[in-house]
Design an enzyme around this catalytic site. Sequence first.
Site, PDB file in Angstrom:
ATOM      1  N   TYR A   1     125.656 -58.711  20.992  1.00 16.75           N
ATOM      2  CA  TYR A   1     125.570 -60.124  20.616  1.00 16.75           C
ATOM      3  C   TYR A   1     126.449 -60.395  19.394  1.00 16.75           C
ATOM      4  O   TYR A   1     127.266 -61.313  19.377  1.00 16.75           O
ATOM      5  CB  TYR A   1     124.107 -60.529  20.314  1.00 16.75           C
ATOM      6  CG  TYR A   1     124.029 -61.856  19.598  1.00 16.75           C
ATOM      7  CD1 TYR A   1     124.246 -63.042  20.285  1.00 16.75           C
ATOM      8  CD2 TYR A   1     123.790 -61.929  18.220  1.00 16.75           C
ATOM      9  CE1 TYR A   1     124.213 -64.273  19.620  1.00 16.75           C
ATOM     10  CE2 TYR A   1     123.764 -63.142  17.552  1.00 16.75           C
ATOM     11  CZ  TYR A   1     123.974 -64.311  18.256  1.00 16.75           C
ATOM     12  OH  TYR A   1     123.970 -65.511  17.603  1.00 16.75           O
TER      13      TYR A   1
ATOM     14  N   SER B   1     127.631 -66.822  13.245  1.00 17.69           N
ATOM     15  CA  SER B   1     126.397 -66.254  12.703  1.00 17.69           C
ATOM     16  C   SER B   1     126.690 -65.364  11.504  1.00 17.69           C
ATOM     17  O   SER B   1     127.760 -64.739  11.426  1.00 17.69           O
ATOM     18  CB  SER B   1     125.752 -65.424  13.815  1.00 17.69           C
ATOM     19  OG  SER B   1     124.725 -64.621  13.298  1.00 17.69           O
TER      20      SER B   1
ATOM     21  N   LYS C   1     130.231 -62.694  18.679  1.00 19.95           N
ATOM     22  CA  LYS C   1     130.543 -63.690  17.632  1.00 19.95           C
ATOM     23  C   LYS C   1     131.824 -63.280  16.897  1.00 19.95           C
ATOM     24  O   LYS C   1     132.672 -64.121  16.599  1.00 19.95           O
ATOM     25  CB  LYS C   1     129.381 -63.816  16.641  1.00 19.95           C
ATOM     26  CG  LYS C   1     128.118 -64.393  17.247  1.00 19.95           C
ATOM     27  CD  LYS C   1     128.271 -65.865  17.640  1.00 19.95           C
ATOM     28  CE  LYS C   1     127.022 -66.428  18.263  1.00 19.95           C
ATOM     29  NZ  LYS C   1     127.228 -67.670  18.995  1.00 19.95           N
TER      30      LYS C   1
HETATM   31  P1  NAD Z   1     119.368 -71.812  22.380  1.00 22.69           P
HETATM   32  O1  NAD Z   1     119.270 -70.720  23.383  1.00 22.69           O
HETATM   33  O2  NAD Z   1     118.162 -72.595  22.082  1.00 22.69           O
HETATM   34  O3  NAD Z   1     120.545 -72.804  22.779  1.00 22.69           O
HETATM   35  C1  NAD Z   1     121.661 -72.405  23.533  1.00 22.69           C
HETATM   36  C2  NAD Z   1     121.762 -73.372  24.706  1.00 22.69           C
HETATM   37  O4  NAD Z   1     122.898 -73.035  25.486  1.00 22.69           O
HETATM   38  C3  NAD Z   1     120.548 -73.328  25.643  1.00 22.69           C
HETATM   39  O5  NAD Z   1     120.116 -74.647  25.874  1.00 22.69           O
HETATM   40  C4  NAD Z   1     121.082 -72.683  26.917  1.00 22.69           C
HETATM   41  O6  NAD Z   1     120.429 -73.180  28.064  1.00 22.69           O
HETATM   42  C5  NAD Z   1     122.538 -73.084  26.858  1.00 22.69           C
HETATM   43  N1  NAD Z   1     123.478 -72.182  27.546  1.00 22.69           N
HETATM   44  C6  NAD Z   1     123.646 -70.852  27.393  1.00 22.69           C
HETATM   45  N2  NAD Z   1     124.647 -70.431  28.198  1.00 22.69           N
HETATM   46  C7  NAD Z   1     125.118 -71.520  28.859  1.00 22.69           C
HETATM   47  C8  NAD Z   1     126.140 -71.730  29.806  1.00 22.69           C
HETATM   48  N3  NAD Z   1     126.896 -70.722  30.267  1.00 22.69           N
HETATM   49  N4  NAD Z   1     126.356 -72.976  30.263  1.00 22.69           N
HETATM   50  C9  NAD Z   1     125.604 -74.028  29.807  1.00 22.69           C
HETATM   51  N5  NAD Z   1     124.621 -73.885  28.906  1.00 22.69           N
HETATM   52  C10 NAD Z   1     124.382 -72.643  28.440  1.00 22.69           C
HETATM   53  O7  NAD Z   1     119.952 -71.143  21.038  1.00 22.69           O
HETATM   54  P2  NAD Z   1     120.133 -71.778  19.603  1.00 22.69           P
HETATM   55  O8  NAD Z   1     119.211 -71.073  18.688  1.00 22.69           O
HETATM   56  O9  NAD Z   1     120.122 -73.237  19.686  1.00 22.69           O
HETATM   57  O10 NAD Z   1     121.597 -71.248  19.275  1.00 22.69           O
HETATM   58  C11 NAD Z   1     122.742 -72.019  19.520  1.00 22.69           C
HETATM   59  C12 NAD Z   1     123.969 -71.199  19.147  1.00 22.69           C
HETATM   60  O11 NAD Z   1     123.860 -70.796  17.782  1.00 22.69           O
HETATM   61  C13 NAD Z   1     124.117 -69.913  19.938  1.00 22.69           C
HETATM   62  O12 NAD Z   1     125.486 -69.706  20.196  1.00 22.69           O
HETATM   63  C14 NAD Z   1     123.611 -68.846  18.999  1.00 22.69           C
HETATM   64  O13 NAD Z   1     124.223 -67.609  19.234  1.00 22.69           O
HETATM   65  C15 NAD Z   1     124.046 -69.413  17.658  1.00 22.69           C
HETATM   66  N6  NAD Z   1     123.234 -68.910  16.540  1.00 22.69           N
HETATM   67  C16 NAD Z   1     121.881 -69.073  16.579  1.00 22.69           C
HETATM   68  C17 NAD Z   1     121.101 -68.569  15.537  1.00 22.69           C
HETATM   69  C18 NAD Z   1     119.597 -68.660  15.583  1.00 22.69           C
HETATM   70  O14 NAD Z   1     118.943 -67.935  14.848  1.00 22.69           O
HETATM   71  N7  NAD Z   1     119.004 -69.532  16.398  1.00 22.69           N
HETATM   72  C19 NAD Z   1     121.728 -67.948  14.455  1.00 22.69           C
HETATM   73  C20 NAD Z   1     123.114 -67.821  14.452  1.00 22.69           C
HETATM   74  C21 NAD Z   1     123.854 -68.303  15.499  1.00 22.69           C
HETATM   75  C1  WQD Z   2     113.806 -61.968  10.593  1.00 20.71           C
HETATM   76  C2  WQD Z   2     113.006 -60.926   9.853  1.00 20.71           C
HETATM   77  C3  WQD Z   2     112.704 -58.880  11.077  1.00 20.71           C
HETATM   78  C4  WQD Z   2     110.194 -60.537  14.252  1.00 20.71           C
HETATM   79  C5  WQD Z   2     118.601 -62.707  14.156  1.00 20.71           C
HETATM   80  C6  WQD Z   2     119.945 -62.235  14.620  1.00 20.71           C
HETATM   81  C7  WQD Z   2     121.030 -62.939  13.859  1.00 20.71           C
HETATM   82  C8  WQD Z   2     120.864 -64.449  13.909  1.00 20.71           C
HETATM   83  C9  WQD Z   2     119.452 -64.908  13.653  1.00 20.71           C
HETATM   84  C10 WQD Z   2     120.895 -65.316  16.225  1.00 20.71           C
HETATM   85  C11 WQD Z   2     113.575 -59.515  10.002  1.00 20.71           C
HETATM   86  C12 WQD Z   2     111.372 -59.570  10.844  1.00 20.71           C
HETATM   87  C13 WQD Z   2     110.975 -60.385  13.120  1.00 20.71           C
HETATM   88  C14 WQD Z   2     108.901 -59.926  14.272  1.00 20.71           C
HETATM   89  C15 WQD Z   2     109.293 -59.096  12.041  1.00 20.71           C
HETATM   90  N1  WQD Z   2     121.411 -64.929  15.140  1.00 20.71           N
HETATM   91  N2  WQD Z   2     110.533 -59.690  12.044  1.00 20.71           N
HETATM   92  N3  WQD Z   2     108.510 -59.230  13.158  1.00 20.71           N
HETATM   93  O1  WQD Z   2     117.038 -60.403  12.722  1.00 20.71           O
HETATM   94  O2  WQD Z   2     117.411 -61.796  10.652  1.00 20.71           O
HETATM   95  O3  WQD Z   2     118.502 -62.446  12.755  1.00 20.71           O
HETATM   96  O4  WQD Z   2     118.490 -64.114  14.366  1.00 20.71           O
HETATM   97  O5  WQD Z   2     121.442 -65.963  17.014  1.00 20.71           O
HETATM   98  O6  WQD Z   2     122.249 -62.548  14.413  1.00 20.71           O
HETATM   99  O7  WQD Z   2     120.047 -60.840  14.398  1.00 20.71           O
HETATM  100  O8  WQD Z   2     116.078 -62.752  12.545  1.00 20.71           O
HETATM  101  O9  WQD Z   2     113.918 -63.795  13.069  1.00 20.71           O
HETATM  102  O10 WQD Z   2     114.611 -61.713  14.334  1.00 20.71           O
HETATM  103  O11 WQD Z   2     113.999 -61.537  11.928  1.00 20.71           O
HETATM  104  O12 WQD Z   2     108.888 -58.461  11.072  1.00 20.71           O
HETATM  105  O13 WQD Z   2     108.174 -59.990  15.251  1.00 20.71           O
HETATM  106  O14 WQD Z   2     111.688 -60.871  10.419  1.00 20.71           O
HETATM  107  O15 WQD Z   2     112.576 -57.489  10.944  1.00 20.71           O
HETATM  108  O16 WQD Z   2     113.362 -58.859   8.791  1.00 20.71           O
HETATM  109  P1  WQD Z   2     117.258 -61.718  12.125  1.00 20.71           P
HETATM  110  P2  WQD Z   2     114.608 -62.492  13.067  1.00 20.71           P
END
Ligand code: NAD
Ligand code: WQD
Length: 338
Positions: A149, A124, A153
């Site tokens: 969190y 991330s 990472k």
């Molecule tokens: P998500 O929660 O939709 O997907 C994660 C999946 O992993 C889910 O289906 C959950 O059921 C499964 N899971 C969690 N722990 C588990 C375990 N112990 N065993 C088996 N399954 C398990 O999240 P996402 O948005 O698809 O994110 C996927 C990855 O990307 C995560 O590691 C998250 O931290 C990372 N990430 C997401 C974002 C974002 O904004 N969505 C940003 C940066 C990084």
């Molecule tokens: C985006 C913008 C909020 C909700 C997070 C994790 C990051 C990454 C992605 C996850 C910000 C604003 C949000 C609301 C708002 N990883 N906001 N009202 O914080 O950039 O990133 O998700 O796995 O590690 O920190 O994403 O979508 O929460 O926020 O005003 O109800 O929207 O302040 O500026 P963020 P976000």
Amino acid sequence: MNVLLAGGAGYIGSHTAVELLNAGHQVVIVDDYSNSSPEAVHRIEKITGKRVISYEADVKNKEKMRYIFSENHIDCVIHFAGLKAVGESVRLPLKYYRNNIDTTLTLLECMEEAGVNQFVFSSSATVYGEENKPPYVETMHRGSCSNPYGWTKVMMEQILEDAAKANPKLSVILLRYFNPIGAHESGLIGEDPQGIPNNLMPFIAQVAVGRRDHLTVFGGDYPTPDGTCLRDYIHVMDLANGHVKAVEYAASHKGVEVFNLGTGTPYSVLDIIHAFEKATGVKVKYEIGPRRAGDLSEVWADSTKAQKVLGWHAERTLEDMCRDTWNWQSKNPEGYKK
Ligand code: NAD
Ligand code: WQD
């Protein structure tokens, strides 16, 4: 290639599964459905017309994972199976450290036993921490995070670097995602948060569909052009495509490579609200509230490296992201439940 997707039923994993299958690869999904639904796997099959092998299992369960690795010939693992709610991680840090780190260690150990050497990791932008200033470049040092969190990472990136140092056969790709939004254009799969959404776009979509009354914009007094925070929003299908490129790159390279996956274009919270209204014709009621603890005012990527090395760049516009989010949300107002 045969790719094991740990957490593959989740938001990013399900879209990646579609793109891998469309590119001619096979996928094996392992998910405990703690934050997803088996329905997502059925929808992946519906979109692609291809069969998906799936297991309901906790990736921390080594016996079960050993069995899955022994039953399937796996070439590459993508590790999506993380807990990701930033606020919850502050309240329940041990749950986050246990799940996110233990899943990584279990996968690495099972891979070693099974002779699997390619690992792609969902990292991330959060690892750039509070010290670095955008645009973030992969050569910057990891910074300090404001929540557990983010620290998971940072720690997992370090674990993977150490594992690759010790095993010259290992290929590790660290993908640093920026802010994924949007959904597959069919509207069959998308983001389906449980409870109150933490992230901006799912909250906007739920206000638009009538599940929530209004959005609170977290802070209107940041040192940005309109006073709201700037982020690098990326279409989840572009992100999914980045995984296909990463898996293919890992097959022919050893060691660790880090890639930012973002568009390089920052948008403010108000930009997102206005773009959503324009793309969908639906009004989003909002009010400006106080800042959210831990938010940085500006986050965006320099994605030059992914372009040069992987031949990848984000193709979809903010309008596409808003339209596809709405297509998914309006067709599935209660997510996968209905
Ligand atoms: P998500 O929660 O939709 O997907 C994660 C999946 O992993 C889910 O289906 C959950 O059921 C499964 N899971 C969690 N722990 C588990 C375990 N112990 N065993 C088996 N399954 C398990 O999240 P996402 O948005 O698809 O994110 C996927 C990855 O990307 C995560 O590691 C998250 O931290 C990372 N990430 C997401 C974002 C974002 O904004 N969505 C940003 C940066 C990084
Ligand atoms: C985006 C913008 C909020 C909700 C997070 C994790 C990051 C990454 C992605 C996850 C910000 C604003 C949000 C609301 C708002 N990883 N906001 N009202 O914080 O950039 O990133 O998700 O796995 O590690 O920190 O994403 O979508 O929460 O926020 O005003 O109800 O929207 O302040 O500026 P963020 P976000």
